[in-house]
Scaffold this motif. Structure first.
Motif, PDB file in Angstrom:
ATOM      1  N   GLY B 376       0.827  -1.198   0.000  1.00 51.70           N
ATOM      2  CA  GLY B 376       0.000   0.000   0.000  1.00 51.70           C
ATOM      3  C   GLY B 376       0.860   1.246   0.000  1.00 51.70           C
ATOM      4  N   ALA B 377       0.214   2.366   0.245  1.00 48.25           N
ATOM      5  CA  ALA B 377       0.875   3.652   0.049  1.00 48.25           C
ATOM      6  C   ALA B 377       1.636   4.152   1.269  1.00 48.25           C
ATOM      7  CB  ALA B 377      -0.171   4.692  -0.364  1.00 48.25           C
ATOM      8  N   SER B 390       1.753  -0.708   4.538  1.00 42.00           N
ATOM      9  CA  SER B 390       0.335  -1.062   4.504  1.00 42.00           C
ATOM     10  C   SER B 390       0.127  -2.028   3.346  1.00 42.00           C
ATOM     11  CB  SER B 390      -0.523   0.193   4.340  1.00 42.00           C
ATOM     12  OG  SER B 390      -0.090   0.941   3.223  1.00 42.00           O
ATOM     13  N   GLY B 391      -1.077  -2.603   3.288  1.00 42.19           N
ATOM     14  CA  GLY B 391      -1.348  -3.607   2.278  1.00 42.19           C
ATOM     15  C   GLY B 391      -1.917  -2.998   1.013  1.00 42.19           C
ATOM     16  N   ILE B 392      -2.124  -3.840   0.039  1.00 45.47           N
ATOM     17  CA  ILE B 392      -2.566  -3.390  -1.277  1.00 45.47           C
ATOM     18  C   ILE B 392      -4.025  -3.721  -1.506  1.00 45.47           C
ATOM     19  CG2 ILE B 392      -1.870  -5.514  -2.455  1.00 45.47           C
ATOM     20  CD1 ILE B 392      -1.556  -1.939  -3.830  1.00 45.47           C
ATOM     21  N   ASP B 393      -4.659  -4.343  -0.513  1.00 43.73           N
ATOM     22  CA  ASP B 393      -6.047  -4.762  -0.677  1.00 43.73           C
ATOM     23  C   ASP B 393      -6.977  -3.566  -0.761  1.00 43.73           C
ATOM     24  OD1 ASP B 393      -7.158  -7.836   0.815  1.00 43.73           O
ATOM     25  OD2 ASP B 393      -7.963  -6.710  -0.879  1.00 43.73           O
ATOM     26  N   ASP B 394      -8.000  -3.690  -1.590  1.00 42.49           N
ATOM     27  CA  ASP B 394      -9.004  -2.640  -1.689  1.00 42.49           C
ATOM     28  C   ASP B 394     -10.032  -2.724  -0.573  1.00 42.49           C
ATOM     29  OD1 ASP B 394      -9.497  -1.891  -5.230  1.00 42.49           O
ATOM     30  OD2 ASP B 394      -8.443  -0.860  -3.617  1.00 42.49           O
ATOM     31  N   ASP B 397      -7.521  -3.599   5.286  1.00 44.47           N
ATOM     32  CA  ASP B 397      -6.094  -3.386   5.058  1.00 44.47           C
ATOM     33  C   ASP B 397      -5.267  -4.414   5.827  1.00 44.47           C
ATOM     34  OD1 ASP B 397      -4.723  -0.125   4.418  1.00 44.47           O
ATOM     35  OD2 ASP B 397      -3.804  -2.088   4.143  1.00 44.47           O
ATOM     36  N   LYS B 420      -8.819   1.058   6.906  1.00 40.26           N
ATOM     37  CA  LYS B 420      -7.776   1.427   5.953  1.00 40.26           C
ATOM     38  C   LYS B 420      -6.663   2.174   6.678  1.00 40.26           C
ATOM     39  CE  LYS B 420      -9.723   0.517   1.870  1.00 40.26           C
ATOM     40  NZ  LYS B 420      -9.104  -0.375   0.899  1.00 40.26           N
ATOM     41  N   VAL B 421      -5.439   1.794   6.411  1.00 41.27           N
ATOM     42  CA  VAL B 421      -4.298   2.507   6.993  1.00 41.27           C
ATOM     43  C   VAL B 421      -4.208   3.892   6.373  1.00 41.27           C
ATOM     44  CG1 VAL B 421      -1.799   2.557   7.185  1.00 41.27           C
ATOM     45  CG2 VAL B 421      -3.023   0.399   7.439  1.00 41.27           C
TER      46      VAL B 421
END
Lengths: 465, 462
Positions: B376-377, B390-394, B397, B420-421
């Motif tokens: 993630g971002a 963080s993760g990439i899941d929509d 997180d 969400k992170v």
């Protein structure tokens, strides 16, 4: 009538809506949108038709927005409150905001923008102007407005789409986009405004197309149009076209009936349905009979006439059909187009015997209010005593919410208007917003405008414009 | 008969292999055997630093299987405590490993590893060279027989974390004002610390754990004109020392300038603005630098130019100082790995396609962004040893954990989280290191709730 091709253009911009939960996977910025519009005369605010209303909502910011399910919202004011005791309205701006040219947005701009709105020949402008007593700027970011009477719904009145934030210079835009290159007759490029009070828009640009160039992402069409690639959203608005006679005392009744009959039976119009009531056939509780003449009678009355028919520029699409009609009957009438921005001033300062102009209505506005709006705006201050008295009475009854008396008075007003040939209905246009299927969700405000901040592409990468 | 028996027992064997791969598989045995052999060749010099600088897979194993072997091998060497092993691997793809060779000069023994197919299964080869002159010291070659069912079991594992993830444990959770968009912690004397939170108009300062998140000292911020409004506010809080003095740098995506404050017993004193969002204070070439970048105005990502501000000059001049620059790529987040002396060692960033990338000491990319989105971002480094992303899941997180102490990148595992992170920052409570996670959770009415969690590192890692 249904068309396979969109009649009206554009509805511009939709906002690619921000993710409510921004986090590990962030909202995407970039890309563009193509929207189809009617080309305006200028970029000065003149919301005379739906297309203009939508175009201007891209480049100008309203004081307030009113969404039916979400209530009131403002990107400009961090605090706004009304004190019923002192009848004082206080508006506090967010600090640090700027116009598109980088100049600060200050309380004095609130005052000049509001003053400009109150001076317009609009029903809502006149209504608010009637109870605004003083406007006092307090420092750079606050303004106090004192009212002459208690108006608990003042903020909803201030959500009128014509009430926009304007700056000192022409190049000071306050909306999410600002105008770039304008190719007349072709398109207008809009680029993102980094200073926009509502937050930098996720799109980099919008192209407003003024002619057909493939299927736009968003456009305005007749109700009932279906496309596989787009969804149709009812706008809740319709536009009526009227023929009016500002110099009423100089226009003979037969002349007026002849002109009305001439203009009421145009052919080859795209998306304009004949209208025989002042507002809309679906909602008008009173039926009216409007006299008409045969073509033969029209020719006999007008063949030697050298009248000029003035046409507001937003209805310029009617010009060709009107000329064809005149030529078919060999009537030497001339059409003169007046810019919407200059219409009010021109009519008040020049003799305009015949004028064809449009009026946009929200479907849910009560009929008495629509009629009052129509008469006030289309008479340019020129009333006879009886009509003025009836309109004042009607407006008082609207405030008192007395529906029975309203209807009775309404009947008299409409009878007076029609029988006297003051304002005669010609056509109606109903609109749907055609929006690409992958643009969601669609949130429409009370004026049929899409909330840009809610709409977004479902795909991760929006298309480049 | 034996094979028929194995086929009948196959599901149970598979289950056993999947759950106990590390201890039972031939890969594990081969890794253990190889590590022991290696250590026995090097074991006379326990302080000598050893690192693999080349690893190539010529065998039939997939990239995941080869990477698993390497990680088992590295782990086994470390377990012996007889060799100082530096894991410099940052990536493994297409049969080849990529290594962070920034500090190659500090390595004593270099290992070059290969995996090949042997007539009986799998072959492992290791060449040991002296780093000084690359002279060959020794060579190891071992083989192992791999059964087909073991390879099948391995292929089902995908990117299996190294055992059960007990790396992070949630310690505390605080519900916050929805306007908070950045967090940072600074430790004081003993167990005391201050937690800083940024809102559009204020800096909030909380003291010690357990504080009511609704209270705290509020410092009004005067961002310079003009504002560049954003749909979602983002920002950074950096606390740093310069000599004996302590400073805070506050940056955001709705203003081009960061605010620098000096901390003293009386409170905060505004010092100056700098023309970028400060991301870190590091030491390079003996000088202190404040490093940062600019958001694309009103958006959520940074432009590629990295600014370097020499701190002593800037703080003494007290005005808008000139900065030097390097160019990277547009990115969402960037974090530095520092050594024990706060010297710059490596840096990690996530680009706008969510690909994790690594850069070295000369501020040059070592590993280009991975081909596929990897995280993630949000990033942060903890204890100069771990990278948390963080993760990439929509949907919901996660936190992804990597070991990076040597400048390499070893994936450890993931920790699912709710919501969400929004931001990550290192933390320390009662001498236990961890990570503060600012996250957003949707409530039943469709609104958003801000939560601030402290996840502490597992006991062994702290």
């Amino acid at each position: 009538m249904l068309k396979t091709k969109p009649v009206c253009l554009i509805l511009a911009l939709l906002l690619i809506g921000p993710l409510l939960l921004c986090g590990a996977v962030k909202m995407k910025y970039g890309g563009g949108l193509r929207v189809r519009f009617f080309e305006p005369d200028s970029l000065n605010m003149s919301p005379s038709n739906y297309s203009n209303l939508l175009l201007y909502s891209l480049i100008y910011e309203n004081f307030f927005y009113n969404f039916p399910d979400k209530g009131l919202k403002s990107n400009l004011f961090k605090r706004y409150y009304y004190d019923e005791t002192s009848r004082t309205l206080t508006l506090d701006l967010y600090e640090g905001l700027a116009f598109s040219n980088g100049k600060p947005i200050l309380a004095r701009h609130v005052k000049t923008s509001l003053t400009s709105f109150l001076n317009r020949v609009l029903y809502r402008s006149r209504k608010i102007a009637g109870f605004v007593k003083t406007m006092i700027v307090k420092g750079d970011y606050s303004i106090e407005i004192t009212l002459t009477s208690n108006q608990p719904n003042i903020f909803y009145d201030l959500s009128a789409p014509e009430l926009i934030m304007t700056g000192d210079e022409e190049a000071a835009f306050s909306g999410p986009f600002l105008p770039g290159n304008w190719e007349k007759g072709v398109k207008l490029n809009l680029i993102v405004n980094p200073y926009y009070a509502g937050g930098r828009h996720p799109l980099d640009s919008v192209t407003a197309l003024f002619r057909d160039d493939g299927l736009a992402d968003i456009f305005l069409a007749e109700t009932g149009l279906t496309l596989e690639s787009h969804k149709s959203i009812p706008s809740g608005l319709y536009q009526n076209v009227y023929i009016t006679f500002p110099e009423l005392d100089k226009a003979g009744q037969n002349n007026r009936i002849a002109l009305y009959s001439l203009c009421h039976t145009l052919t080859g119009l795209n998306g304009f349905l004949p209208l025989n009531v002042l507002t809309s056939p679906q909602e008008s509780p009173l039926s009216l009979s409007i006299d008409t003449f045969s073509d033969r009678r029209i020719i006999s009355l007008l063949r030697n006439s050298k009248q000029i028919i003035y046409l507001s520029s937003s209805l310029q699409t009617l010009e060709t059909s009107l000329n064809q009609r005149f030529q078919s009957l060999q009537i030497p009438l001339e059409i003169r187009v007046i810019s919407d921005n200059e219409l009010n001033g021109y009519v008040q300062n020049n003799p305009v015997p015949v004028l064809i102009q449009g009026k946009l209505f929200r479907s849910d506005t009560p009929i008495p209010e629509k009629i009052a709006m129509l008469v006030r705006e289309f008479r340019y201050g020129k009333f006879d005593e009886e009509l003025l008295g009836l309109i004042n009475q009607l407006e008082e009854l609207i405030k008192l919410k007395n529906e029975d008396l309203q209807m009775a008075t309404l009947g008299k007003v409409m009878e007076k208007v029609i029988a006297g040939g003051v304002i005669l209905p010609l056509y109606q246009q109903r609109f749907s917003l055609m929006i690409r299927n992958d643009l969601n969700p669609v949130l429409i405000d009370g004026y049929g405008r899409i909330s840009w901040s809610e709409l977004r592409y479902e795909k991760k990468d929006p298309p480049q414009s | 008969m034996g094979k028929r028996f194995l086929i009948l027992l196959f599901p149970f064997l598979l289950l056993g292999l999947v759950t106990q791969l590390c201890s039972q598989s031939i890969l594990s045995h081969l890794a253990e055997k190889s590590a022991k052999e290696l250590v026995s060749r090097l074991g006379s010099d326990p302080l000598a630093i050893t690192a693999t600088i080349e690893f190539i897979n010529f065998s039939h194993l997939s990239d995941i299987q080869a990477l698993t072997f390497y990680q088992l091998f590295a782990l086994q060497i470390e377990k012996t405590n007889r060799v100082v092993y530096r894991d410099l691997m940052v990536h493994f793809a297409s049969g080849r490993g990529r290594f962070n060779l920034t500090e190659r000069h500090a390595i004593r023994y270099e290992l070059h590893l290969i995996l090949i197919d042997s007539p009986t299964g799998l072959g492992f080869g290791a060449t040991i060279r002296l780093a000084d002159d690359l002279s060959l010291l020794d060579y190891i070659y071992l083989t192992a027989q791999l059964e087909p069912y073991e390879l099948f079991a391995l292929s089902q594992l995908q990117q299996q974390p190294m055992g059960e993830n007990t790396f992070l444990k949630k310690k505390d959770s605080y519900r916050l004002d929805g306007a908070v968009f950045a967090i940072s912690q600074e430790n004081g004397a003993g167990d005391a610390f201050e937690l800083f939170a940024l809102t559009p108009d204020h800096l909030i300062i909380w003291q010690t754990p357990g504080s009511d998140s609704g209270s705290g000292q509020r410092v009004k911020l005067n961002w310079p004109f003009p504002k560049l409004p954003s749909i979602q506010n983002e920002g950074r809080i950096i606390s740093f020392h310069q000599g004996e003095e302590r400073f805070l740098a506050l940056g955001c995506n709705f203003n081009k300038n960061s605010l620098i404050y000096k901390k003293n017993p009386q409170g905060l004193t505004f010092v100056m603005t700098v023309p970028f969002v400060a991301l870190e204070k590091i030491i390079m070439g003996g000088n202190d630098y404040l490093i940062g970048a600019n958001y694309y105005p009103g958006t959520n990502r940074f432009s590629p130019e990295i600014n370097f501000l020499q701190l002593d000059k800037a703080l003494s001049q007290g005005q808008q100082p000139k900065t030097s620059r390097r160019t990277l790529e547009p990115f969402y987040d960037l974090k530095f790995l520092l050594d024990e002396k706060d010297q710059f060692k490596a840096f990690f960033w996530v680009d706008e396609k969510y690909r994790l990338a690594i850069g070295g000491g000369e501020f040059t990319p070592i590993l280009p962004p991975t081909a596929q989105p990897a995280c993630g971002a949000n990033l942060t480094c903890i204890n100069k040893q771990w990278l948390i992303t963080s993760g990439i899941d929509d949907l919901d997180d996660s936190l992804m954990i990597y070991e990076v102490k040597d400048g390499g990148l070893r994936f450890i595992g993931t920790q699912n989280i709710e919501g969400k992170v929004y931001a990550l920052t290192p933390g320390n409570i009662e001498k236990r290191s961890g990570v503060w996670v600012l996250r957003h959770v949707k409530d039943k009415q469709g609104g958003t709730i801000n939560w601030l969690d402290f996840w502490e590192l597992a006991h062994a890692e702290n």
